[in-house]
Scaffold this motif. Sequence first.
Motif, PDB file in Angstrom:
ATOM      1  N   LEU A   1      86.796 -39.306  -4.359  1.00 30.25           N
ATOM      2  CA  LEU A   1      86.225 -38.539  -3.104  1.00 30.25           C
ATOM      3  C   LEU A   1      86.340 -39.096  -2.004  1.00 30.25           C
ATOM      4  CD1 LEU A   1      83.019 -36.864  -5.060  1.00 30.25           C
ATOM      5  CD2 LEU A   1      85.495 -36.187  -5.127  1.00 30.25           C
TER       6      LEU A   1
ATOM      7  N   VAL B   1      89.228 -34.081  -2.796  1.00 29.67           N
ATOM      8  CA  VAL B   1      88.976 -34.662  -3.891  1.00 29.67           C
ATOM      9  C   VAL B   1      90.732 -35.235  -4.160  1.00 29.67           C
ATOM     10  CG1 VAL B   1      89.069 -34.422  -6.590  1.00 29.67           C
ATOM     11  CG2 VAL B   1      87.477 -33.139  -4.961  1.00 29.67           C
TER      12      VAL B   1
ATOM     13  N   ILE C   1      83.019 -26.385  -4.857  1.00 32.22           N
ATOM     14  CA  ILE C   1      83.767 -27.321  -5.423  1.00 32.22           C
ATOM     15  C   ILE C   1      85.059 -26.474  -5.597  1.00 32.22           C
ATOM     16  CG2 ILE C   1      82.964 -27.175  -7.613  1.00 32.22           C
ATOM     17  CD1 ILE C   1      83.872 -29.881  -8.413  1.00 32.22           C
TER      18      ILE C   1
ATOM     19  N   CYS D   1      84.426 -34.722 -11.268  1.00 37.15           N
ATOM     20  CA  CYS D   1      83.707 -34.713  -9.915  1.00 37.15           C
ATOM     21  C   CYS D   1      82.412 -34.092 -10.035  1.00 37.15           C
ATOM     22  CB  CYS D   1      84.493 -33.274  -9.145  1.00 37.15           C
ATOM     23  SG  CYS D   1      86.111 -33.702  -8.657  1.00 37.15           S
TER      24      CYS D   1
END
Length: 175
Positions: free
Chosen positions: A10, A56, A85, A98
């Motif tokens: 990230l 990401v 997300i 994640c």
Amino acid sequence: MNQVFHGVRLRPTMLSDLVFVISVEQDAGNRPFITPWERTQHEGAVRFPDFRHFIVEAGSAYESVGFIILQGCRNQHRSVELKRIVLQAKGQGIGRTCVRLLLQMAFRDLGAHRFWLDVKSLNTRAQALYRSEGFVEEGRLRESVRTEDGYDSLIVMSMLESEYLALQAAREGAA
């Protein structure tokens, strides 16, 4: 500050990344599960200190595969929200990785007492992921978001710091 875990990284979103971010949001595979933002909303999230906006990156070359938005990072009640997300690649474990990175970030780095999110009721895949990672359903906001076919409900889920610490201790004990 890059966060790296199991081949997923990230990194803070830059304004130059917003073309990618908007393209991921507009993807037909993602649109039913989110409420897309306008570019100015993303710009605000990149700039405003209460938000964390991340790209990401995954794979051997760390290619961009999605984005994440946290909100409430300076919340006086220590309640951090996983606002969004969105990933291009599904079924590869990137989402789970994640979520684990975000839990660590929320509780360890941001000092959260509570980490929460809402998820559309039709997004059963995401709900299963969140439950399997220890999130607890708190309730439903019935028919609170408009869809192309009518309305959908939002399911509010959260994890408390004490639950996170217990989960971490159990995982370390199993290793």
